[in-house]
Write a protein that holds these residues in place. Structure first.
Motif, PDB file in Angstrom:
ATOM      1  N   VAL A 164       0.854  -1.187   0.000  1.00 30.70           N
ATOM      2  CA  VAL A 164       0.000   0.000   0.000  1.00 30.70           C
ATOM      3  C   VAL A 164       0.891   1.238   0.000  1.00 30.70           C
ATOM      4  O   VAL A 164       1.834   1.335   0.791  1.00 30.70           O
ATOM      5  CB  VAL A 164      -0.920   0.032   1.243  1.00 30.70           C
ATOM      6  CG1 VAL A 164      -1.856   1.239   1.170  1.00 30.70           C
ATOM      7  CG2 VAL A 164      -1.722  -1.262   1.365  1.00 30.70           C
ATOM      8  N   GLU A 165       0.590   2.183  -0.873  1.00 27.36           N
ATOM      9  CA  GLU A 165       1.323   3.457  -0.910  1.00 27.36           C
ATOM     10  C   GLU A 165       0.620   4.443   0.019  1.00 27.36           C
ATOM     11  O   GLU A 165      -0.603   4.582  -0.033  1.00 27.36           O
ATOM     12  CB  GLU A 165       1.362   4.009  -2.335  1.00 27.36           C
ATOM     13  CG  GLU A 165       2.119   3.115  -3.305  1.00 27.36           C
ATOM     14  CD  GLU A 165       2.113   3.652  -4.722  1.00 27.36           C
ATOM     15  OE1 GLU A 165       1.513   4.744  -4.944  1.00 27.36           O
ATOM     16  OE2 GLU A 165       2.680   3.015  -5.620  1.00 27.36           O
ATOM     17  N   PHE A 214       5.670   3.460   1.846  1.00 22.46           N
ATOM     18  CA  PHE A 214       4.793   2.301   1.733  1.00 22.46           C
ATOM     19  C   PHE A 214       4.493   1.709   3.106  1.00 22.46           C
ATOM     20  O   PHE A 214       5.201   1.973   4.077  1.00 22.46           O
ATOM     21  CB  PHE A 214       5.464   1.188   0.918  1.00 22.46           C
ATOM     22  CG  PHE A 214       5.963   1.579  -0.438  1.00 22.46           C
ATOM     23  CD1 PHE A 214       5.185   1.403  -1.566  1.00 22.46           C
ATOM     24  CD2 PHE A 214       7.240   2.120  -0.603  1.00 22.46           C
ATOM     25  CE1 PHE A 214       5.655   1.748  -2.821  1.00 22.46           C
ATOM     26  CE2 PHE A 214       7.723   2.461  -1.855  1.00 22.46           C
ATOM     27  CZ  PHE A 214       6.924   2.278  -2.975  1.00 22.46           C
ATOM     28  N   VAL A 269      -5.528   5.118   4.663  1.00 23.55           N
ATOM     29  CA  VAL A 269      -5.574   5.747   3.332  1.00 23.55           C
ATOM     30  C   VAL A 269      -6.883   6.487   3.103  1.00 23.55           C
ATOM     31  O   VAL A 269      -7.186   6.895   1.973  1.00 23.55           O
ATOM     32  CB  VAL A 269      -5.335   4.700   2.221  1.00 23.55           C
ATOM     33  CG1 VAL A 269      -3.925   4.137   2.317  1.00 23.55           C
ATOM     34  CG2 VAL A 269      -6.355   3.561   2.282  1.00 23.55           C
ATOM     35  N   LYS A 328      -6.689   4.600  -5.878  1.00 25.85           N
ATOM     36  CA  LYS A 328      -6.213   3.226  -6.116  1.00 25.85           C
ATOM     37  C   LYS A 328      -5.859   2.532  -4.797  1.00 25.85           C
ATOM     38  O   LYS A 328      -6.140   1.352  -4.608  1.00 25.85           O
ATOM     39  CB  LYS A 328      -4.997   3.251  -7.038  1.00 25.85           C
ATOM     40  CG  LYS A 328      -5.291   3.675  -8.462  1.00 25.85           C
ATOM     41  CD  LYS A 328      -4.014   3.739  -9.303  1.00 25.85           C
ATOM     42  CE  LYS A 328      -4.303   4.232 -10.709  1.00 25.85           C
ATOM     43  NZ  LYS A 328      -3.050   4.368 -11.521  1.00 25.85           N
ATOM     44  N   GLN A 329      -5.242   3.280  -3.884  1.00 22.51           N
ATOM     45  CA  GLN A 329      -4.881   2.694  -2.591  1.00 22.51           C
ATOM     46  C   GLN A 329      -6.129   2.396  -1.767  1.00 22.51           C
ATOM     47  O   GLN A 329      -6.182   1.391  -1.050  1.00 22.51           O
ATOM     48  CB  GLN A 329      -3.945   3.633  -1.822  1.00 22.51           C
ATOM     49  CG  GLN A 329      -2.692   4.042  -2.586  1.00 22.51           C
ATOM     50  CD  GLN A 329      -1.992   2.899  -3.285  1.00 22.51           C
ATOM     51  OE1 GLN A 329      -1.641   1.898  -2.665  1.00 22.51           O
ATOM     52  NE2 GLN A 329      -1.781   3.050  -4.589  1.00 22.51           N
ATOM     53  N   ASP A 357      -4.096   8.375  -7.566  1.00 24.08           N
ATOM     54  CA  ASP A 357      -3.291   7.335  -6.923  1.00 24.08           C
ATOM     55  C   ASP A 357      -3.850   6.975  -5.551  1.00 24.08           C
ATOM     56  O   ASP A 357      -3.829   5.816  -5.147  1.00 24.08           O
ATOM     57  CB  ASP A 357      -1.835   7.799  -6.788  1.00 24.08           C
ATOM     58  CG  ASP A 357      -1.144   7.915  -8.133  1.00 24.08           C
ATOM     59  OD1 ASP A 357      -1.498   7.147  -9.040  1.00 24.08           O
ATOM     60  OD2 ASP A 357      -0.261   8.774  -8.280  1.00 24.08           O
TER      61      ASP A 357
END
Length: 366
Positions: free
Chosen positions: A126-127, A303, A325, A351-352, A348
């Motif tokens: 996971v970012e 991350f 997130v 997306k996480q 982005d």
């Protein structure tokens, strides 16, 4: 058997233990290779998080809020450095092992192999957001504007000797490297080899600086392994001082030693702007905006890695990932910005958040 045991209530665990002739009711062996026995009190087990000192302040902030409002115990966050975190994370599956590893660099293939040997075979990346690696010094110290090439020439263990070979780094003063740098001794307080900050610094800073030197650029073209060995190996003659996995300690030492510079995460510069200042990198200031738009050349993604097999074993694990997130935490106006987080671009982050939702569906699949 493993999937079944993980979902039993406390009473059912007692019955199962009796049926199996289990005399120690504190544990049940799942029988899975490399998987630690599952404690009967797993539902009360706190989420354990290990890893990067750069990511830790963000995890702790989320953990405190999560514990206060979710009804789950407040997760435990330990600072071990990225490399040390992956080592602990990869020791096995089960609620007594870390469920999350914070990292200031991507997980290496060798670390994934270490995990696999211990039965940790399902891992989700996971970012969290961006961070900049800054070169900082005391507010009382000189101003720095340094290039990546100068970083390499200042800090590499061996540098080109001008005759086609290499020599031990002879520079002791910044002005010996370039007349544009301060007339001060080279003394750098930096993270140790286990740190993701150090990995990122040598890759984004020293390696790119080495590429600007024709001899090393040619070496990279002919032997990339040898090139990286030259570009990534930091001095061991006392100029670079390994300062442990604690950027806060580096800040404190910089205040006491105005002649020194330190390598640390941008968030620590933000939190201590009244005591330390950031150097310019090739004329670019280390600022929030310059990191977001890509102008600052020492920026990286942070991350955290989730042990999917622990999802049904540690209550609240999937919920904690979602909270980390969430727009209110990691978004453009999230509370983590106060800690120095540089948010992902909106697409982005979405997306996480989808990755987090997928983890919620996996809770009942192991």
């Amino acid at each position: 058997m493993f999937q079944f045991v993980s979902r039993l209530s406390g009473a059912a665990l007692l019955l199962l233990a009796a049926a199996c002739g289990q005399s120690d009711l504190s544990q049940l062996d799942t029988g899975a290779p490399g998987v630690k026995p599952v404690p009967a009190i797993a539902r009360n087990q706190k989420i354990k998080i290990v890893g990067s000192s750069t990511v830790a302040p963000f995890s702790r902030t989320v953990a405190e809020r999560f514990g206060a409002v979710s009804g789950f115990p407040t997760p435990i966050v330990e600072t071990t450095g990225t490399g040390g975190g992956f080592k602990a994370f990869c020791e096995g599956v089960g609620p007594i092992s870390p469920s999350i590893a914070n990292a200031s660099r991507p997980m290496k293939e060798s670390e994934r192999e270490l995990c696999a040997k211990a039965g940790v075979t399902a891992i989700t990346e996971v970012e969290l957001g961006y961070d900049g690696i800054v070169i900082a010094n005391s507010k009382l110290g000189p101003d720095f504007d340094i290039t990546k090439e100068q970083l390499y020439l200042s800090l590499a263990k061996e540098i080109p000797d001008g005759k086609g070979g290499f020599m031990p780094n002879p520079y002791k003063n910044w002005k010996e490297v370039s007349p544009t740098l301060p007339d001060e001794p080279i003394m750098v307080l930096g993270p140790p080899p286990t740190s993701g900050t150090r990995d990122a610094f040598v890759e984004l800073g020293m390696e790119k600086g080495a590429e600007a030197i024709p001899q090393l650029k040619a070496l990279k073209a002919s032997d990339e392994t040898a090139f990286k060995e030259r570009a990534h190996t930091v001095r061991t003659d006392g100029v670079w001082i390994d300062f442990g996995e604690n950027d806060s300690a580096i800040v404190q030492s910089l205040v006491k030693s105005p002649e020194a510079i330190g390598i640390l995460g941008f968030s620590f510069l933000e939190q201590n702007g009244d005591r330390v200042k950031g150097a310019r990198l090739g004329g670019v200031d280390a600022t929030f905006d310059n990191i977001v738009d890509g102008h600052y050349g020492l920026a990286r993604i942070m991350f955290f890695y989730v042990k999917d097999q622990n999802l049904p074993l540690v209550d609240g694990l999937a919920d904690f990932v979602t909270a980390s997130v969430d727009e209110g935490a990691a978004g453009e106006d999230g509370y983590l910005l106060e800690k120095g987080l540089i948010p992902l671009h909106a697409d982005d982050l979405v997306k996480q958040q989808e990755i987090a939702r997928q983890l919620e569906t996996k809770v009942h699949t192991y």
